[in-house]
Write an enzyme that holds these catalytic residues in place. Sequence first.
Site, PDB file in Angstrom:
ATOM      1  N   GLU A  65       0.869  -1.162   0.000  1.00 16.80           N
ATOM      2  CA  GLU A  65       0.000   0.000   0.000  1.00 16.80           C
ATOM      3  C   GLU A  65       0.918   1.227   0.000  1.00 16.80           C
ATOM      4  O   GLU A  65       1.824   1.318   0.834  1.00 16.80           O
ATOM      5  CB  GLU A  65      -0.881   0.007   1.257  1.00 16.80           C
ATOM      6  CG  GLU A  65      -1.899   1.118   1.181  1.00 16.80           C
ATOM      7  CD  GLU A  65      -2.735   1.277   2.440  1.00 16.80           C
ATOM      8  OE1 GLU A  65      -2.710   0.394   3.322  1.00 16.80           O
ATOM      9  OE2 GLU A  65      -3.414   2.311   2.533  1.00 16.80           O
ATOM     10  N   ARG A 308       5.716 -13.592   9.065  1.00 15.78           N
ATOM     11  CA  ARG A 308       6.357 -12.346   8.690  1.00 15.78           C
ATOM     12  C   ARG A 308       7.754 -12.272   9.298  1.00 15.78           C
ATOM     13  O   ARG A 308       8.077 -12.950  10.267  1.00 15.78           O
ATOM     14  CB  ARG A 308       5.521 -11.136   9.086  1.00 15.78           C
ATOM     15  CG  ARG A 308       5.328 -10.922  10.563  1.00 15.78           C
ATOM     16  CD  ARG A 308       4.312  -9.832  10.844  1.00 15.78           C
ATOM     17  NE  ARG A 308       4.818  -8.502  10.607  1.00 15.78           N
ATOM     18  CZ  ARG A 308       4.265  -7.625   9.749  1.00 15.78           C
ATOM     19  NH1 ARG A 308       3.190  -7.932   9.059  1.00 15.78           N
ATOM     20  NH2 ARG A 308       4.767  -6.429   9.600  1.00 15.78           N
ATOM     21  N   LYS A 318       4.529   0.603   9.484  1.00 15.88           N
ATOM     22  CA  LYS A 318       4.688   1.847   8.742  1.00 15.88           C
ATOM     23  C   LYS A 318       4.198   3.038   9.563  1.00 15.88           C
ATOM     24  O   LYS A 318       4.752   4.121   9.485  1.00 15.88           O
ATOM     25  CB  LYS A 318       3.931   1.773   7.413  1.00 15.88           C
ATOM     26  CG  LYS A 318       4.751   1.080   6.336  1.00 15.88           C
ATOM     27  CD  LYS A 318       4.083   1.181   4.985  1.00 15.88           C
ATOM     28  CE  LYS A 318       3.191   0.015   4.734  1.00 15.88           C
ATOM     29  NZ  LYS A 318       2.640  -0.088   3.400  1.00 15.88           N
TER      30      LYS A 318
HETATM   31  P1  ATP Z   1       1.457  -1.760   7.762  1.00 15.34           P
HETATM   32  O1  ATP Z   1       2.633  -1.508   8.642  1.00 15.34           O
HETATM   33  O2  ATP Z   1       0.772  -0.515   7.345  1.00 15.34           O
HETATM   34  O3  ATP Z   1       0.574  -2.900   8.179  1.00 15.34           O
HETATM   35  P2  ATP Z   1       2.595  -3.527   5.881  1.00 15.34           P
HETATM   36  O4  ATP Z   1       3.980  -3.535   6.382  1.00 15.34           O
HETATM   37  O5  ATP Z   1       1.710  -4.661   6.097  1.00 15.34           O
HETATM   38  O6  ATP Z   1       1.972  -2.194   6.372  1.00 15.34           O
HETATM   39  P3  ATP Z   1       1.791  -3.549   3.113  1.00 15.34           P
HETATM   40  O7  ATP Z   1       2.000  -2.447   2.170  1.00 15.34           O
HETATM   41  O8  ATP Z   1       0.428  -3.932   3.470  1.00 15.34           O
HETATM   42  O9  ATP Z   1       2.647  -3.133   4.352  1.00 15.34           O
HETATM   43  O10 ATP Z   1       2.623  -4.837   2.716  1.00 15.34           O
HETATM   44  C1  ATP Z   1       2.913  -5.272   1.410  1.00 15.34           C
HETATM   45  C2  ATP Z   1       3.321  -6.710   1.448  1.00 15.34           C
HETATM   46  O11 ATP Z   1       4.466  -6.891   2.260  1.00 15.34           O
HETATM   47  C3  ATP Z   1       2.226  -7.595   2.024  1.00 15.34           C
HETATM   48  O12 ATP Z   1       2.081  -8.740   1.196  1.00 15.34           O
HETATM   49  C4  ATP Z   1       2.749  -7.976   3.365  1.00 15.34           C
HETATM   50  O13 ATP Z   1       2.299  -9.250   3.731  1.00 15.34           O
HETATM   51  C5  ATP Z   1       4.260  -7.944   3.161  1.00 15.34           C
HETATM   52  N1  ATP Z   1       4.940  -7.662   4.410  1.00 15.34           N
HETATM   53  C6  ATP Z   1       4.751  -6.586   5.198  1.00 15.34           C
HETATM   54  N2  ATP Z   1       5.503  -6.684   6.319  1.00 15.34           N
HETATM   55  C7  ATP Z   1       6.198  -7.838   6.221  1.00 15.34           C
HETATM   56  C8  ATP Z   1       7.143  -8.509   7.063  1.00 15.34           C
HETATM   57  N3  ATP Z   1       7.545  -7.987   8.230  1.00 15.34           N
HETATM   58  N4  ATP Z   1       7.641  -9.690   6.639  1.00 15.34           N
HETATM   59  C9  ATP Z   1       7.275 -10.202   5.461  1.00 15.34           C
HETATM   60  N5  ATP Z   1       6.390  -9.633   4.628  1.00 15.34           N
HETATM   61  C10 ATP Z   1       5.846  -8.466   4.990  1.00 15.34           C
END
Ligand code: ATP
Length: 618
Positions: A65, A308, A318
């Site tokens: 996003e 994750r 974020k």
């Molecule tokens: P927020 O902090 O706003 O929840 P987010 O880190 O989840 O944001 P997104 O833009 O929704 O960010 O994530 C994009 C992709 O990155 C998604 O498929 C999410 O699953 C993956 N992602 C985000 N954080 C991690 C992480 N710590 N490890 C692995 N994949 C991640």
Amino acid sequence: MSAPTHKTPAPDAVKPGNFIRSVIEEDLSRGTYAQRRWGGEPGDGPSHAAGMPDPAKVRTRFPPEPNGYLHIGHAKSIWLNFSLAQEYGGVCHLRFDDTNPEKEEQEYVDSIRDTVRWLGWDHHFADDPARPGVKQPHEYFASDYFDFMYRAAEYLIEAGHAYVDEQTPEQMRANRGDFGTPGVNSPFRVRSPAENLARFREMAQGQHADGAMVLRAKIDMASPNINLRDPAIYRIRHATHHNTGDNWCIYPMYTYAHPIEDALEQITHSICTLEFEDQRPFYDWLLERLAEGGLLTAPPPRQYEFGRLNVGHVITSKRKLRQLVEEGHVSGWDDPRMPTLAGLRRRGYTPEALRLFAERSGVTKNGDAWTDYAALDAALRDTLDPVVPRAMAVLEPLKLVITNWDEAFGPGHLEPCTAPVHPHHPDMGQRQFSMGKEVWIERTDYEETPPKGFFRLFPPSVDASGNAVPGSKVRLKYGYVIECTGAIKDAAGNIVSVSATVLKDTKSGTPGADSAKVKGVITWVGAADGLPATVNLYDRLFTEEQPDAGGRDFLTVLNPNSLSTAQAIVEPSLATAQPEDRFQFERHGFFVADRRDHHARGKLVFNRIAGLKDSWVR
Ligand code: ATP
Ligand code: MG
């Protein structure tokens, strides 16, 4: 000195072992996607579908996003999605999941695009039709599908699968129930499709205020999975969108939009983190309903979840990262202490190191695993050590004066010295610098009263039994052996310079080099040709391994000493270092020329990426 060449394995050679690969291999052997064809109505799918590779191939996506900068957790998701697509000859889409206009900005879109390109998946990108020879990510925007999403919503309403709910947000929350209590049906749930359709169109036409009503899927308010208790799929937001401007005042919810995006792009394997596991039943429900209605025809994408990446002493929310930036706790999104990929890049971490780190951290179903930050530094050392040039730098300079220099070699003599650019790669050539009467040494390399086992510089003394102890003999690396004779102090007793005498005929690489036995070798930089440089030294941004554990305010555990700056003296070979060139400063670790400040205002600025070994003590 030319820019270092990285000789780490090409991404093609990285073959991660993980459960998702097994799923893909099974799908490929069963021909699950063999019947895929690009189809649907014009405008439904990606506009440039015609130029895209064979739809039967593995197709993954990385769907950020654009509401902030990418962080180290995203590096793992990027690595996983792009490397799997590459390994199986498929394609990975970079998709901006831009369904939330109030939080999204073009700045974030641009930085995300740059970061993905920097991570080095460009050989995997598509040709840019507008610019011959330029590769672009396979790039998509959720907002390109708003028309389809709207039509799909009308279909769901007409088929009795969705209704407009006018309960207040509080009522909706109260009626949702919880883990132990089933939800309660909304009084609006029984409205006719015709009435729902009329209301929904009013929503879309801007006749209602934000929050006045929402469109909800009609599934089961008693489902044990709360995500199936009639989730909201459209909400009213009178907001300008970075792509679609003011075309819309209703926006799809993420959980509704995401499966549709995957389906329209004919994603085969939709890989996400474990927190979306409970969303999978809705993901499948929605795609089944739209297939029943004939809106989707291809085999549906399937969602797979992995744990994750959590990294010790790092925050990957974020929202919290934005708070660090906006409240000025760091200098910006690319502050070298930030776990953003922009920050890690500026700090000096390489795409190769990040990729190796992601690969080593594994792909599992364990959602609570924490990876030690030291693993990132280990990946950095393992990839940089074999390839980067060496250099000498004195971080805490203290002058050393060789009192018999003029007598030994003649006044003003400068002795040329050489050292290998890399100890194991003679082909990388030699560095040149010179030794003269005055050189800079590390302040910590001189001790007036040396502790036991200290083999660097100390002056002559008399021991407890009255015996004379000579000053230490030490080699200035790649130069001569010197014998320490004392130090000069100012009126306040501070050491101003160290004094020593040179032992002639002991220069490194000459036949006499072994004539003097020394226990210590120290690094140094000549006063005549050393260059001033600013060196930024970093420590963890947080003092706790899990800064926000148990709801703790992460700002209370910010490390006040996460940045210290040294005015260093570096060897002359670094004069030509370009921003982002990386080096090993002997004894001190791995450094990068800062991509912003180096050379700006005529200054050399280096950031320490990591030490030579893991020296960080908990
Ligand atoms: P927020 O902090 O706003 O929840 P987010 O880190 O989840 O944001 P997104 O833009 O929704 O960010 O994530 C994009 C992709 O990155 C998604 O498929 C999410 O699953 C993956 N992602 C985000 N954080 C991690 C992480 N710590 N490890 C692995 N994949 C991640
Ligand atoms: Mg998220």
